[in-house]
Design an enzyme around this catalytic site. Structure first.
Site, PDB file in Angstrom:
ATOM      1  CG  HIS A 145      -0.197   0.035   2.530  1.00  0.00           C
ATOM      2  ND1 HIS A 145       0.367   1.173   3.067  1.00  0.00           N
ATOM      3  CD2 HIS A 145       0.085  -0.958   3.402  1.00  0.00           C
ATOM      4  CE1 HIS A 145       0.937   0.897   4.212  1.00  0.00           C
ATOM      5  NE2 HIS A 145       0.784  -0.409   4.440  1.00  0.00           N
ATOM      6  NE  ARG A 159      -1.700  -0.181   6.718  1.00  0.00           N
ATOM      7  CZ  ARG A 159      -2.264  -0.744   7.780  1.00  0.00           C
ATOM      8  NH1 ARG A 159      -3.474  -0.378   8.154  1.00  0.00           N
ATOM      9  NH2 ARG A 159      -1.618  -1.683   8.460  1.00  0.00           N
ATOM     10  CD  GLU A 175       2.136  -5.099   8.291  1.00  0.00           C
ATOM     11  OE1 GLU A 175       2.429  -6.312   8.164  1.00  0.00           O
ATOM     12  OE2 GLU A 175       2.819  -4.185   7.807  1.00  0.00           O
ATOM     13  CG  HIS A 212      -0.890  -4.683   4.822  1.00  0.00           C
ATOM     14  ND1 HIS A 212      -1.340  -3.453   5.204  1.00  0.00           N
ATOM     15  CD2 HIS A 212      -1.994  -5.383   4.410  1.00  0.00           C
ATOM     16  CE1 HIS A 212      -2.658  -3.392   5.036  1.00  0.00           C
ATOM     17  NE2 HIS A 212      -3.074  -4.552   4.564  1.00  0.00           N
TER      18      HIS A 212
END
Length: 228
Positions: free
Chosen positions: A9, A60, A87, A179
């Site tokens: 991201h 994100r 993440e 991520h």
């Protein structure tokens, strides 16, 4: 030969503030949005196209995917969102400034939490403002209270085998927006990177990583798109 592209991201608000983010949901900054658009424009200029896309349940990564696809004229492509691409969960470090945390606990301890392969940070305390138990997107999911990179790999790879690998073997061109640590898990697997080396791999925001794979999904080439 199947084509796979990974993109971390674009810069998030907590990247900018140097805070541990993990599963907490923050948005991209203006710079992060620009990185996502630039990634889409670059992929289109290089002749890349996709049939299927995957992302996490975090804003994100979702927004980065949407902005990149919009820049490519491909917002209509199918998207599968799954928590297993989230993440790494930073537990009790969530929300803390990285420099202040190092000052409090020492650089060596913070380095262990951030960069060791199998040592997780402290667990998230009960009643923390960053507790996601009431977040509807995670209903029915056993939300971790902390994760090491090893823990993250343990949830990412089964999803890879169940959902992403079959799409690639079916000849679909795949784009994944995720991520730093969920992508480390995939890069480690695809490139056979040892445990003691993968934690040192830095994946920059908004830069597409292209994998050329053979029919068994073994990597034959890996490169940042901006370098070709």
């Amino acid at each position: 030969m199947p084509t796979l592209v990974l993109i971390r991201h674009g810069q998030s608000s907590w990247n900018l503030e140097n805070r541990f983010t993990g599963w907490w949901d923050v948005d991209v900054t203006e710079q992060g949005a620009a990185e996502a658009r630039a990634a889409g424009e670059l992929m289109a200029a290089k002749g890349l196209d996709f049939d299927m896309t995957f992302t996490s349940l975090q804003t994100r990564a979702i927004k980065t995917l949407d902005l990149a696809l919009e820049a490519m004229g491909r917002l209509w492509l199918p998207v599968e969102k799954d928590w297993r691409l989230n993440e790494r969960h930073y537990g009790g470090l969530t929300g803390l400034n990285k420099a202040e945390t190092a000052a409090k606990h020492g650089d060596e301890q913070v380095h262990v939490w951030r960069r060791s392969f199998d040592v997780p940070p402290p667990v998230l305390e009960a009643g923390s403002e960053y507790d996601l138990a009431k977040d509807r997107r995670y209903a029915g999911i056993a939300i971790p209270q902390t994760e090491s990179l090893k823990d993250t790999i343990a949830r990412v790879l089964p999803y890879w085998e169940q959902r992403i690998a079959p799409a690639l073997k079916d000849g679909q061109r795949v784009l994944i927006s995720a991520h730093g640590n969920s992508l480390r898990a995939l890069v480690k697997h695809l490139s056979n990177i040892p445990d003691d080396e993968i934690t040192g791999l830095e994946i920059p925001t908004g830069q597409p990583i292209v994998y050329q794979l053979d029919d068994q999904l073994a990597a034959t080439d890996r490169y940042y798109l901006s370098e070709r």
